[in-house]
Design an enzyme around this catalytic site. Structure first.
Site, short mmCIF file in Angstrom:
data_model
loop_
_atom_site.label_atom_id
_atom_site.label_comp_id
_atom_site.label_asym_id
_atom_site.label_seq_id
_atom_site.Cartn_x
_atom_site.Cartn_y
_atom_site.Cartn_z
N GLU B 150 51.37 58.83 27.93
CA GLU B 150 51.31 59.95 28.86
C GLU B 150 50.03 60.74 28.72
O GLU B 150 49.49 61.27 29.69
CB GLU B 150 52.52 60.88 28.66
N HIS B 153 47.39 59.37 30.82
CA HIS B 153 47.47 59.86 32.20
C HIS B 153 46.89 61.25 32.31
O HIS B 153 46.14 61.56 33.25
CB HIS B 153 48.93 59.90 32.67
#
Lengths: 116, 266
Positions: B150, B153
């Site tokens: 994550e 991202h």
């Protein structure tokens, strides 16, 4: 004690020579060879790291101009990799505007966006 | 390059799968990107927010009964998630490298503002919410890996104008990078999941598959669209290794990457 004149700039390599040595010794391990086969399907190219290390030690030893140019080329290559920009998306110059806004304000903004 | 055409049985991964996804994107087929406009904002259900059903509720609403619930025996117990998160943020070199890379780009991350532990649907193990700029962690195991995924991202969101809502190529690119660099497709992981159909270049097949599945789950698009998007950006995005200098296989690689970029200052 020899002091350099204040107008001279002493150039130092960007990376200590040990960096290249460390990478070379990791490159030749069994684990990395297997990993390279697993990812790329071929043996890793470790010769390049060794050459970089030799260029660095050559400069450290001789401090000559050619050694410095060679080392500059080596470092250029690594720094280009460090500053590579992905062409898929446009770059940001500043971080996203709402990065630091508190979460409650974000939620309110989202609700307003949905209602409108 | 990659064995892009090879089709593994995408298969029902068990619910403890760590298929992660960037949350909140639209279900449009075209790849072109345009300025995000406020009118015509898609509905919340289309954006993949329904996968993260704990988002809008407060902590009290989520925790109906902390003792009686069966799920709380597992890692889905909220305090366990927070503990793991704290430990990961302090000690894991992948996480620390990414946090430092983001600080360099101007986006520092704070534990209480930018991370959130909450229950999610079984299909996802975590997500990145680009609207709230938060990482959502669904309290499963493998916290470090999910967090790294994550954070990649988040790092992409921070350093580039990634159009999560409208551009499938941007999403696919970020998913390729995240699957590639976070250890999602490590050899031992694939071995454990019994997904190894060959060793040579399996990493690329795995990354391709995971990226495609993530794009499909979160953007709610068809298989072919996802595959097309992934294929179109494969070459540039598979080779974009920022902030690493090579595809990391263990923590030492991450530490050495930190040494190259920040002189160990992570």
């Amino acid at each position: 004690m020899i002091m350099a004149a204040s107008s001279e700039q002493i150039w130092k390599p960007y990376y200590p020579c040990d960096y290249y040595k460390q990478e070379y010794s990791d490159c030749t391990t069994v684990g990395h060879r297997f990993h390279s086969y697993y990812v790329y399907g071929e043996k890793p190219e470790c010769g390049q790291w060794k050459k970089d290390y030799e260029a660095c030690t050559a400069w450290m030893k001789t401090k000559s101009e050619e050694a410095k140019q060679e080392l500059l080329k080596v470092e250029d290559r690594h720094l280009q990799q460090k500053y590579y920009v992905n062409p898929v998306w446009p770059r940001r110059v500043t971080p996203p505007k709402d990065w630091y806004l508190p979460v409650e304000e974000m939620r309110q903004k989202q609700k307003l966006q949905q209602q409108s | 390059m990659a064995h892009a055409g090879e089709n593994h049985a995408a298969g029902s991964e068990p619910s403890t799968s760590n298929q992660t996804s960037a949350s909140a994107q639209d279900a449009q087929a075209e790849f072109f990107d345009y300025e995000k406009s406020d009118d015509g904002a898609p509905k919340r259900e289309d954006l993949g927010y329904d996968l993260f059903h704990g988002r809008d509720k407060t902590y009290r609403e989520n925790m109906t009964s902390p003792y009686g619930k069966f799920e709380n025996l597992f890692d889905t117990y909220h305090p366990r998630c927070k503990t793991k998160l704290t430990v990961a943020l302090k000690s894991n070199p992948f996480v620390k490298l990414l946090l430092r890379a983001m600080e360099e780009s101007g986006c520092s991350m704070y534990k209480d503002r930018h991370f959130s532990c909450e229950p999610c649907s079984y299909q996802v193990a975590g997500g990145f919410d680009p609207q709230a700029n938060q990482n959502i962690i669904s309290s499963q195991g493998m916290m470090n890996r999910v967090l790294t995924h994550e954070l990649i991202h988040a790092f992409d969101h921070c350093r580039g104008k990634v159009d999560w809502y409208n551009n499938l190529q941007h999403v696919a690119c970020s998913e390729i990078r995240a699957a590639n660099l976070s250890g999602d497709c490590s050899f031992s992981g694939e071995l454990r999941r019994l997904q190894l159909k060959g060793v040579k270049k399996h990493h690329q097949t795995c990354v391709w598959q995971r990226a495609k599945d993530s794009v499909k789950v979160v953007r709610n698009c068809t298989d072919e669209e996802a595959a097309r998007a992934v294929d179109s950006v494969w070459d540039t995005c598979f080779n974009d290794l920022a902030p690493f200098h090579k595809i990391p296989r263990n923590k030492k690689d991450a530490i050495r990457a930190a040494r190259f970029r920040y002189d160990y200052d992570i």
